[in-house]
Design a protein around this motif. Structure first.
Motif, PDB file in Angstrom:
ATOM      1  N   ALA A 176       0.923  -1.109   0.155  1.00 18.60           N
ATOM      2  CA  ALA A 176      -0.019   0.098  -0.149  1.00 18.60           C
ATOM      3  C   ALA A 176       0.804   1.167   0.072  1.00 18.60           C
ATOM      4  N   SER A 177       0.294   2.318  -0.512  1.00 17.08           N
ATOM      5  CA  SER A 177       0.792   3.711  -0.273  1.00 17.08           C
ATOM      6  C   SER A 177      -0.023   4.564   0.689  1.00 17.08           C
ATOM      7  N   PHE A 178       0.739   5.170   1.788  1.00 18.94           N
ATOM      8  CA  PHE A 178      -0.074   5.803   2.648  1.00 18.94           C
ATOM      9  C   PHE A 178       0.383   7.233   2.478  1.00 18.94           C
ATOM     10  N   ARG A 179      -0.787   8.163   2.435  1.00 20.06           N
ATOM     11  CA  ARG A 179      -0.628   9.686   2.126  1.00 20.06           C
ATOM     12  C   ARG A 179      -1.057  10.288   3.485  1.00 20.06           C
ATOM     13  N   ASN A 180      -0.122  10.737   4.296  1.00 20.81           N
ATOM     14  CA  ASN A 180      -0.473  11.396   5.383  1.00 20.81           C
ATOM     15  C   ASN A 180      -0.584  12.938   4.967  1.00 20.81           C
ATOM     16  N   VAL A 181      -1.558  13.629   5.761  1.00 20.95           N
ATOM     17  CA  VAL A 181      -1.672  14.986   5.646  1.00 20.95           C
ATOM     18  C   VAL A 181      -1.235  15.718   6.896  1.00 20.95           C
ATOM     19  N   ARG A 237      -1.945   6.983  16.360  1.00 23.23           N
ATOM     20  CA  ARG A 237      -3.587   6.660  16.358  1.00 23.23           C
ATOM     21  C   ARG A 237      -4.500   7.937  15.940  1.00 23.23           C
ATOM     22  N   ALA A 238      -4.566   8.717  17.051  1.00 26.06           N
ATOM     23  CA  ALA A 238      -5.392   9.661  17.104  1.00 26.06           C
ATOM     24  C   ALA A 238      -5.140  11.054  16.368  1.00 26.06           C
ATOM     25  N   ALA A 239      -5.029  10.984  15.108  1.00 25.98           N
ATOM     26  CA  ALA A 239      -4.447  12.231  14.279  1.00 25.98           C
ATOM     27  C   ALA A 239      -5.573  13.267  14.223  1.00 25.98           C
ATOM     28  N   GLY A 240      -6.892  12.936  14.352  1.00 24.89           N
ATOM     29  CA  GLY A 240      -8.012  13.943  14.246  1.00 24.89           C
ATOM     30  C   GLY A 240      -7.727  14.578  12.633  1.00 24.89           C
ATOM     31  N   GLN A 241      -7.360  13.979  11.663  1.00 23.79           N
ATOM     32  CA  GLN A 241      -7.152  14.240  10.407  1.00 23.79           C
ATOM     33  C   GLN A 241      -7.360  13.260   9.511  1.00 23.79           C
ATOM     34  N   THR A 242      -8.314  13.426   8.431  1.00 25.87           N
ATOM     35  CA  THR A 242      -8.450  12.581   7.311  1.00 25.87           C
ATOM     36  C   THR A 242      -7.055  12.135   6.551  1.00 25.87           C
ATOM     37  N   ASN A 243      -6.500  10.778   6.513  1.00 25.46           N
ATOM     38  CA  ASN A 243      -5.431  10.673   5.691  1.00 25.46           C
ATOM     39  C   ASN A 243      -5.958   9.690   4.711  1.00 25.46           C
ATOM     40  N   TYR A 244      -5.139   9.349   3.912  1.00 26.93           N
ATOM     41  CA  TYR A 244      -5.383   8.247   2.791  1.00 26.93           C
ATOM     42  C   TYR A 244      -4.620   7.257   2.433  1.00 26.93           C
ATOM     43  N   ARG A 245      -5.008   6.067   1.866  1.00 31.23           N
ATOM     44  CA  ARG A 245      -4.345   4.770   1.596  1.00 31.23           C
ATOM     45  C   ARG A 245      -4.686   4.592   0.143  1.00 31.23           C
ATOM     46  N   ALA A 246      -3.801   4.129  -0.744  1.00 35.99           N
ATOM     47  CA  ALA A 246      -4.051   3.474  -2.132  1.00 35.99           C
ATOM     48  C   ALA A 246      -3.577   2.000  -1.605  1.00 35.99           C
ATOM     49  N   PRO A 247      -4.667   1.145  -1.842  1.00 33.52           N
ATOM     50  CA  PRO A 247      -4.288  -0.281  -1.355  1.00 33.52           C
ATOM     51  C   PRO A 247      -3.325  -1.046  -2.155  1.00 33.52           C
ATOM     52  N   ILE A 300       2.683  13.707   2.759  1.00 34.16           N
ATOM     53  CA  ILE A 300       3.719  12.945   3.008  1.00 34.16           C
ATOM     54  C   ILE A 300       3.578  11.626   2.625  1.00 34.16           C
ATOM     55  N   THR A 301       4.016  10.997   1.421  1.00 31.16           N
ATOM     56  CA  THR A 301       3.418   9.610   1.158  1.00 31.16           C
ATOM     57  C   THR A 301       4.542   8.763   1.059  1.00 31.16           C
ATOM     58  N   VAL A 302       4.214   7.477   1.628  1.00 28.50           N
ATOM     59  CA  VAL A 302       5.146   6.432   1.794  1.00 28.50           C
ATOM     60  C   VAL A 302       4.697   5.029   1.079  1.00 28.50           C
ATOM     61  N   HIS A 303       5.727   4.299   0.480  1.00 28.25           N
ATOM     62  CA  HIS A 303       5.302   2.889  -0.108  1.00 28.25           C
ATOM     63  C   HIS A 303       5.866   1.883   0.505  1.00 28.25           C
ATOM     64  N   THR A 304       5.229   0.867   1.101  1.00 25.07           N
ATOM     65  CA  THR A 304       5.874  -0.146   1.860  1.00 25.07           C
ATOM     66  C   THR A 304       5.419  -1.451   0.780  1.00 25.07           C
ATOM     67  N   PRO A 305       6.591  -1.687   0.221  1.00 19.91           N
ATOM     68  CA  PRO A 305       6.422  -2.814  -0.910  1.00 19.91           C
ATOM     69  C   PRO A 305       6.115  -4.353  -0.127  1.00 19.91           C
TER      70      PRO A 305
END
Length: 454
Positions: free
Chosen positions: A108-113, A208-218, A193-198
């Motif tokens: 997955a790729s995680f896109r953190n806001v 855990r408790a970001a209070g912020q919507t973040n995103y994941r490309a499966p 800030i986006t990271v990919h974990t192969p």
């Protein structure tokens, strides 16, 4: 040598026994290592002089070298936050302290806001595998200005490198600071800030408790996507990222807000950046640059001062989450209520006094001033008892007396109900009689005497 159009500097590792030598080399076995076999990212990493500044951004800086490192009392290599880089000064602008682990999402790729406090002429990111149990492999990391949702501002996407390459493996128990990224950012910017974990690197260190919507490309390496349409899943946690620094900010350093869920922002409106440290950043942003400070939120929901619970205890994580951050001048400490109301609960006010003295002594050894904050009311909450309230009052009496602190902020007085001082004012109560709504969090921020911050 630095190739044309590419920033290549030494990486900094924050981990036990990790010592950084010349650019691109790590002298101690077990430290985070760049993957020399990794191909260069297709995302551009232009020289600073060729990067177009976004609207409102400060001018681009020349490519800097890695900051100096020093060893703390445990032998861990940490940045010397008071040392000036030959090309400028790094300042912490955003933080999320690791709070635990969550299942990994291989592929997955995680896109953190993340919402910055102060801007600067270049950035660098702090990644973490601090609570992981296996080496964390990242084969691509990017940074971009956020347009909306998971979409990046066109033309702002930058590849993040580590000793000049785009892939890195971070050993379990360690944090990593990237090379400088030639992207200017304005005050109050949102970054992606986006990271990919192969592959499966074991449990993911997260906040855990970001209070912020973040995103994941499966699936798939979508780190370079400016269009966020591949990010079909959302999360309210931050994955693998623990901080952002900026170069040559129009600021005098940074202040760390150190605490639990009250600082983390539980009860505030999601995606609104209404935590009290965010509100403090707004107040500081109105000051002249020589008084302005970046604000780092080191709150961890459920955290305790005296013992490990949700995340390491406050005393355990002090260096990693506060004292080793870039440009730190002041620490505001609001922590202890979970020790009083938790299971098992702390009943000896003297233990809090000893802990605060230890914390302040360690901060003073790094040249950091400490502001003590009184513990706020929680009458009406399920864990409230008269005996626990008596402990809170004793702890607050100690804090108000000054003790070892360089200053105090009376958060208790700012938010309690005068008619029922064991309780939060109804207009500040999020509904659980412990956490604050947006108005209550603003009241906390406004209670801070800005002159006490330096």
């Amino acid at each position: 040598m630095v190739g044309a159009g590419r920033v290549v500097v030494g990486l900094l590792v924050l981990g036990l026994g990790a010592a950084v030598g010349t650019a691109g080399t790590v002298e101690t076995a077990g430290a985070a290592t760049p993957d020399a076999s990794a191909s260069r990212s297709s995302v551009s990493t232009p020289s600073a002089s060729t990067v177009p500044a976004p609207r409102g951004a400060v001018p681009q800086a020349a490519a800097p070298r890695a900051a100096a490192v020093q060893a703390d009392a445990s032998g861990a290599a940490v940045p010397d936050v008071r040392a000036r880089d030959p090309f400028g000064t790094w300042t912490g602008t955003w933080e999320a302290a690791p709070s635990g682990t969550a299942p990994a999402h291989p592929g997955a790729s995680f896109r953190n806001v993340v919402h910055l406090s102060v801007g600067g002429g270049a950035t660098r990111v702090r990644l973490t595998n601090r609570l992981g149990t296996a080496p964390l492999r990242l084969d691509a990391v990017t940074v971009a200005l956020r347009e909306a949702g998971a979409d990046a501002v066109p033309g702002s996407m930058r590849a993040v490198t580590f000793a000049g390459v785009t892939a890195v493996t971070i050993p379990a128990g360690q944090d990593l600071v990237s090379d400088p990224v030639p992207l200017a950012v304005p005050d109050g910017a949102d970054l992606l800030i986006t990271v990919h974990t192969p592959g499966d690197s074991g449990p993911a260190t997260y906040h855990r408790a970001a209070g912020q919507t973040n995103y994941r490309a499966p699936q798939g390496n979508r780190t370079a996507d400016e269009d966020g349409s591949a990010y079909t899943a959302t999360t309210t946690s931050w994955y693998y990222v623990t901080g952002v620094d900026v170069l040559d900010a129009q600021a005098a350093g940074s202040v760390v807000a150190f605490g639990d869920s009250l600082t983390d922002g539980n009860g505030s409106t999601r995606d609104a950046n209404h935590r009290w440290p965010d509100r403090l950043a707004e107040r500081l942003g109105a000051l002249p640059s020589y008084r302005r400070l970046g604000v780092l939120n080191a709150g961890v929901s459920g955290n305790r001062l005296l013992r490990d619970d949700v995340g390491p205890s406050g005393l355990t994580r002090l260096d990693a989450d506060a004292l080793s951050r870039s440009g730190v001048r002041v620490l505001i400490v609001l922590e202890g209520i979970n020790d009083i109301k938790g299971t098992p609960n702390a009943t000896d006010a003297g233990a809090f006094e000893d802990a605060y003295r230890t914390l302040v002594a360690r901060a003073h050894a790094r040249g950091v001033r400490v502001i003590g904050a009184t513990l706020t009311p929680y009458g009406g909450a399920g864990a409230f008892t008269a005996a626990r309230e008596a402990v809170r009052q004793k702890v607050n009496t100690f804090i108000r007396g000054g003790g070892p602190f360089d200053g105090i902020v009376d958060f208790d007085a700012a938010v309690r109900d005068p008619a029922q001082p064991r309780r939060i004012l109804p207009g500040y109560d999020s509904g659980d009689h412990l956490h604050f709504n947006d108005a209550g969090l603003r009241a906390l921020a406004e209670a801070v005497d800005l002159t006490a911050l330096g």
